[in-house]
Design a protein around this motif. Structure first.
Motif, PDB file in Angstrom:
ATOM      1  N   ALA A  21       0.824  -1.217   0.000  1.00  0.00           N
ATOM      2  CA  ALA A  21       0.000   0.000   0.000  1.00  0.00           C
ATOM      3  C   ALA A  21       0.855   1.262   0.000  1.00  0.00           C
ATOM      4  O   ALA A  21       0.444   2.301  -0.538  1.00  0.00           O
ATOM      5  N   LEU A  22       2.050   1.192   0.608  1.00  0.00           N
ATOM      6  CA  LEU A  22       2.908   2.377   0.720  1.00  0.00           C
ATOM      7  C   LEU A  22       3.985   2.439  -0.360  1.00  0.00           C
ATOM      8  O   LEU A  22       4.687   3.441  -0.460  1.00  0.00           O
ATOM      9  N   GLN A  23       4.071   1.373  -1.150  1.00  0.00           N
ATOM     10  CA  GLN A  23       5.141   1.299  -2.149  1.00  0.00           C
ATOM     11  C   GLN A  23       5.091   2.478  -3.123  1.00  0.00           C
ATOM     12  O   GLN A  23       4.049   2.800  -3.686  1.00  0.00           O
ATOM     13  N   GLY A  24       6.231   3.122  -3.293  1.00  0.00           N
ATOM     14  CA  GLY A  24       6.327   4.213  -4.259  1.00  0.00           C
ATOM     15  C   GLY A  24       5.790   5.543  -3.777  1.00  0.00           C
ATOM     16  O   GLY A  24       5.877   6.551  -4.486  1.00  0.00           O
ATOM     17  N   LYS A  25       5.223   5.571  -2.586  1.00  0.00           N
ATOM     18  CA  LYS A  25       4.655   6.823  -2.079  1.00  0.00           C
ATOM     19  C   LYS A  25       5.725   7.624  -1.333  1.00  0.00           C
ATOM     20  O   LYS A  25       6.412   7.106  -0.467  1.00  0.00           O
ATOM     21  N   THR A  26       5.852   8.873  -1.688  1.00  0.00           N
ATOM     22  CA  THR A  26       6.826   9.757  -1.033  1.00  0.00           C
ATOM     23  C   THR A  26       6.201  11.127  -0.808  1.00  0.00           C
ATOM     24  O   THR A  26       5.134  11.427  -1.326  1.00  0.00           O
ATOM     25  N   GLY A  27       6.894  11.964  -0.063  1.00  0.00           N
ATOM     26  CA  GLY A  27       6.507  13.367   0.098  1.00  0.00           C
ATOM     27  C   GLY A  27       5.064  13.558   0.515  1.00  0.00           C
ATOM     28  O   GLY A  27       4.591  12.995   1.500  1.00  0.00           O
ATOM     29  N   GLU A  28       4.340  14.334  -0.288  1.00  0.00           N
ATOM     30  CA  GLU A  28       2.959  14.698   0.054  1.00  0.00           C
ATOM     31  C   GLU A  28       2.046  13.491   0.159  1.00  0.00           C
ATOM     32  O   GLU A  28       1.103  13.484   0.944  1.00  0.00           O
ATOM     33  N   ALA A  29       2.317  12.476  -0.654  1.00  0.00           N
ATOM     34  CA  ALA A  29       1.450  11.289  -0.644  1.00  0.00           C
ATOM     35  C   ALA A  29       1.452  10.611   0.719  1.00  0.00           C
ATOM     36  O   ALA A  29       0.446  10.036   1.143  1.00  0.00           O
ATOM     37  N   LEU A  30       2.591  10.680   1.428  1.00  0.00           N
ATOM     38  CA  LEU A  30       2.673  10.051   2.743  1.00  0.00           C
ATOM     39  C   LEU A  30       2.031  10.891   3.832  1.00  0.00           C
ATOM     40  O   LEU A  30       1.917  10.451   4.972  1.00  0.00           O
ATOM     41  N   LYS A  31       1.615  12.113   3.502  1.00  0.00           N
ATOM     42  CA  LYS A  31       1.058  13.020   4.502  1.00  0.00           C
ATOM     43  C   LYS A  31      -0.456  12.915   4.623  1.00  0.00           C
ATOM     44  O   LYS A  31      -1.059  13.579   5.460  1.00  0.00           O
ATOM     45  N   THR A  32      -1.082  12.112   3.773  1.00  0.00           N
ATOM     46  CA  THR A  32      -2.527  11.936   3.922  1.00  0.00           C
ATOM     47  C   THR A  32      -2.794  11.157   5.201  1.00  0.00           C
ATOM     48  O   THR A  32      -1.953  10.361   5.642  1.00  0.00           O
ATOM     49  N   GLU A  33      -3.951  11.382   5.793  1.00  0.00           N
ATOM     50  CA  GLU A  33      -4.270  10.727   7.073  1.00  0.00           C
ATOM     51  C   GLU A  33      -4.197   9.212   6.945  1.00  0.00           C
ATOM     52  O   GLU A  33      -3.677   8.526   7.821  1.00  0.00           O
ATOM     53  N   GLU A  34      -4.719   8.688   5.837  1.00  0.00           N
ATOM     54  CA  GLU A  34      -4.730   7.233   5.652  1.00  0.00           C
ATOM     55  C   GLU A  34      -3.312   6.677   5.616  1.00  0.00           C
ATOM     56  O   GLU A  34      -3.004   5.677   6.267  1.00  0.00           O
ATOM     57  N   ASN A  35      -2.432   7.348   4.872  1.00  0.00           N
ATOM     58  CA  ASN A  35      -1.069   6.839   4.753  1.00  0.00           C
ATOM     59  C   ASN A  35      -0.256   7.066   6.024  1.00  0.00           C
ATOM     60  O   ASN A  35       0.637   6.277   6.352  1.00  0.00           O
ATOM     61  N   LYS A  36      -0.548   8.152   6.759  1.00  0.00           N
ATOM     62  CA  LYS A  36       0.124   8.364   8.040  1.00  0.00           C
ATOM     63  C   LYS A  36      -0.156   7.184   8.968  1.00  0.00           C
ATOM     64  O   LYS A  36       0.739   6.684   9.653  1.00  0.00           O
ATOM     65  N   ILE A  37      -1.411   6.772   8.985  1.00  0.00           N
ATOM     66  CA  ILE A  37      -1.800   5.677   9.873  1.00  0.00           C
ATOM     67  C   ILE A  37      -1.164   4.362   9.413  1.00  0.00           C
ATOM     68  O   ILE A  37      -0.734   3.547  10.229  1.00  0.00           O
ATOM     69  N   LYS A  38      -1.055   4.189   8.107  1.00  0.00           N
ATOM     70  CA  LYS A  38      -0.414   2.973   7.597  1.00  0.00           C
ATOM     71  C   LYS A  38       1.072   2.935   7.943  1.00  0.00           C
ATOM     72  O   LYS A  38       1.631   1.869   8.211  1.00  0.00           O
ATOM     73  N   VAL A  39       1.711   4.097   7.917  1.00  0.00           N
ATOM     74  CA  VAL A  39       3.133   4.155   8.292  1.00  0.00           C
ATOM     75  C   VAL A  39       3.306   3.723   9.746  1.00  0.00           C
ATOM     76  O   VAL A  39       4.213   2.961  10.082  1.00  0.00           O
ATOM     77  N   VAL A  40       2.410   4.217  10.623  1.00  0.00           N
ATOM     78  CA  VAL A  40       2.472   3.807  12.033  1.00  0.00           C
ATOM     79  C   VAL A  40       2.190   2.317  12.163  1.00  0.00           C
ATOM     80  O   VAL A  40       2.837   1.607  12.934  1.00  0.00           O
ATOM     81  N   ALA A  41       1.207   1.832  11.391  1.00  0.00           N
ATOM     82  CA  ALA A  41       0.884   0.406  11.431  1.00  0.00           C
ATOM     83  C   ALA A  41       2.099  -0.428  11.036  1.00  0.00           C
ATOM     84  O   ALA A  41       2.370  -1.485  11.613  1.00  0.00           O
ATOM     85  N   LEU A  42       2.858   0.053  10.051  1.00  0.00           N
ATOM     86  CA  LEU A  42       4.052  -0.676   9.634  1.00  0.00           C
ATOM     87  C   LEU A  42       5.117  -0.655  10.726  1.00  0.00           C
ATOM     88  O   LEU A  42       5.818  -1.647  10.951  1.00  0.00           O
ATOM     89  N   LYS A  43       5.229   0.459  11.429  1.00  0.00           N
ATOM     90  CA  LYS A  43       6.165   0.521  12.563  1.00  0.00           C
ATOM     91  C   LYS A  43       5.799  -0.520  13.611  1.00  0.00           C
ATOM     92  O   LYS A  43       6.659  -1.231  14.147  1.00  0.00           O
ATOM     93  N   ILE A  44       4.510  -0.582  13.949  1.00  0.00           N
ATOM     94  CA  ILE A  44       4.042  -1.519  14.975  1.00  0.00           C
ATOM     95  C   ILE A  44       4.363  -2.953  14.585  1.00  0.00           C
ATOM     96  O   ILE A  44       4.945  -3.718  15.365  1.00  0.00           O
ATOM     97  N   THR A  45       3.995  -3.325  13.375  1.00  0.00           N
ATOM     98  CA  THR A  45       4.191  -4.710  12.932  1.00  0.00           C
ATOM     99  C   THR A  45       5.669  -5.051  12.791  1.00  0.00           C
ATOM    100  O   THR A  45       6.096  -6.167  13.091  1.00  0.00           O
TER     101      THR A  45
END
Length: 524
Positions: free
Chosen positions: A394-418
């Protein structure tokens, strides 16, 4: 009642007298009587009284009272002028009284007056810090609630602006001594403010100073009392206090007392915790606090017993694989939910405390229980790997502004947890189990790794988004990540317990309650 002309004439007498000014007591008395006149007379009196105040010590009380009358005048311009001149009365033994008066004047609703009072207090603080603190703490301990509240906020915001030559070691010791008196009876918000005040003092930046603060927090948290999970105020007080203690812990200031209390009193009651804070996942909040504290736990008296309680609680969130029917299909209706956020906290805490008793899994558990644990871990790890792949995709290829959306922010945290869970499980699968890996909890900022220290989660994070620091939810975000429905599901979240206003009721009872039995404050 003197006229404007009489006031000017007597002012002239005093101004021209130079060194003999103290011989003209009658002229000064005329100026004092100016407070009984009209608007013009009062404005002049507000300026003239402080100018010659120091020359007439025998009229000090009359002069201060006259100026106070002007501080309470109906005309706002007269009040402001009178307040502005109050520091000139702060000489010798009069200073604590002036500080007391100014503290009471903090209750004004006029913003310009309020700023004048603040400036006047700062002014006399620089003249005599101890005397000013005497006036402030007098009102904090005995004054009206609005005065108390604003005096505490004054200290919490203004002390840090004062230079070192004002905040000497002796002054800081006085602040600590008086603060301890106040902390005997405070609300939750007041406690947070006082911890902000005390933790900012230079003399408490040392190891012994931090230890003093931890002991203060422990006393407020009532760690000697039996925990009552059904009492929201009891739960809130513990969490509020623990939140204040966590930043104080270090390799030299241990969290042992708090970790012990959480293991013995809180974990067994995790499922029955109550809180008046709407929308708060109270169980996750407790587990996050325990995880943060576990890194700094020292030698624990009942380590094996508490480690077993932690282990048993961990098992509740690492399910057994569902039984399969003869055709290989799932015999049940659905797969167990994998609660990754809870598991991250519990597994991290177990990993930290397990270092102190590394043979717990191999020597302290019977073979059957260890086998059961490994089966659970294997099942959980399989679900974890599937979920990590989903997140990376889901996060592959996403950088910069794309990672700042609420959905992707939460996915980044989810990836940290896992990723964190993955690293910790790998450690426990070693033979014998290892406790060497180091991970950064998903809600904490990433720490720089010292040269020579193994970056434990390097392989786990290699597939994550670019090494730009992930824009995860802020600590005060209360969000739950609901992964795509499918074979593995969980609730992931990054919760933060609001530190202010969480306690219900006014001051009293063992702190945190009503202070209704005390006097309602002094008048000037």
């Amino acid at each position: 009642m003197p006229t404007v002309e009489e006031l000017y004439r007597n002012y002239g007498i005093l101004a021209d007298a130079t060194e003999q000014v103290s011989q003209h007591k009658d002229a000064y008395q005329v100026i004092l009587d100016g407070v009984k006149g009209g608007t013009k007379e009062k404005r002049l009196a507000a300026q003239f009284i402080p100018k010659f105040f120091k020359h007439f010590p025998e009229l000090a009380d009359s002069a201060i009272n006259a100026q106070l009358d002007l501080c309470e005048d109906e005309d706002v311009s007269i009040r402001r002028q009178a307040i502005k001149e109050l520091p000139q009365f702060a000489t010798g033994e009069n200073l604590p009284r002036v500080a007391d008066i100014l503290t009471q004047l903090l209750q004004t609703d006029d913003s310009a007056e309020f700023n004048l009072v603040n400036n006047a207090l700062l002014s006399i603080f620089k003249m005599d810090a101890k005397g000013t603190l005497g006036g402030l703490f007098s009102q904090i301990l005995q004054g009206e609630d609005i005065v108390r509240e604003r005096a505490i906020k004054f200290l919490s915001t203004k002390l840090k602006t004062l230079p070192d030559e004002v905040l000497t070691k002796e002054v800081e010791e006085l602040i600590l001594t008086e603060s301890k008196k106040v902390l005997e009876d405070v609300t939750g918000e007041e406690f947070v403010l006082f911890m902000k005040i005390l933790s900012g003092l230079k003399s408490l930046q040392t190891v012994s100073g931090r230890q003093q603060l931890v002991e203060l927090v422990a006393e407020q948290a009532d760690l000697e009392q039996t925990f009552n999970p059904s009492d929201p105020d009891c739960v809130d007080r513990l969490l509020q206090c623990t939140r204040q203690a966590v930043p104080l812990f270090s390799k030299n200031v241990h969290s042992t007392r708090f970790v012990t209390y959480f293991c013995e009193q809180v974990l067994p009651n995790l499922g029955t915790l109550t809180t008046p804070v709407e929308g708060l996942d109270i169980q996750l909040e407790v587990l996050k606090l325990l995880a943060e504290m576990s890194s700094f736990c020292g030698d624990m008296e009942k380590l094996e017993t508490n480690l077993r309680k932690l282990f048993d609680k961990l098992l509740e969130y690492i399910p057994l694989p569902p039984e399969e029917a003869e055709n290989g299909e799932n015999a049940g209706n659905e797969e167990p939910k994998l609660q990754f956020s809870y598991v991250e906290c519990l597994l991290y805490s177990f990993h930290q405390l397990g270092r102190k008793l590394p043979d717990f899994l191999t020597a302290k558990l019977n073979a059957e229980k260890l086998k059961d644990f490994k089966i659970r871990l294997q099942y959980f790890a399989r679900g974890l790997q599937v979920y990590i792949r989903q997140l990376r995709l889901a996060l592959q290829g996403k950088t910069g502004e794309a990672l700042k959306t609420e959905e992707n922010k939460i996915k980044v945290v989810a990836l940290k947890i896992t990723n964190n869970i993955n690293v910790l499980i790998k450690d426990l699968f070693h033979i014998p189990p290892s406790y060497k890996s180091a991970v950064t909890l998903s809600w904490k900022p990433v720490q720089k790794v010292e040269i020579g220290q193994k970056r434990a989660n390097e392989d786990a994070t290699s597939g994550s988004p670019p090494k730009k620091s992930p824009a995860g939810p802020k600590r005060d975000a209360r969000q739950i990540y609901n992964p795509p429905s499918g074979k593995y599901s969980s609730n992931l979240g990054n919760f933060n317990y609001e530190q202010r206003g969480a306690f219900r009721g006014s001051r009293g009872g063992r702190g945190w309650g009503a202070r209704g039995n005390r006097s309602r404050g002094r008048l000037y």
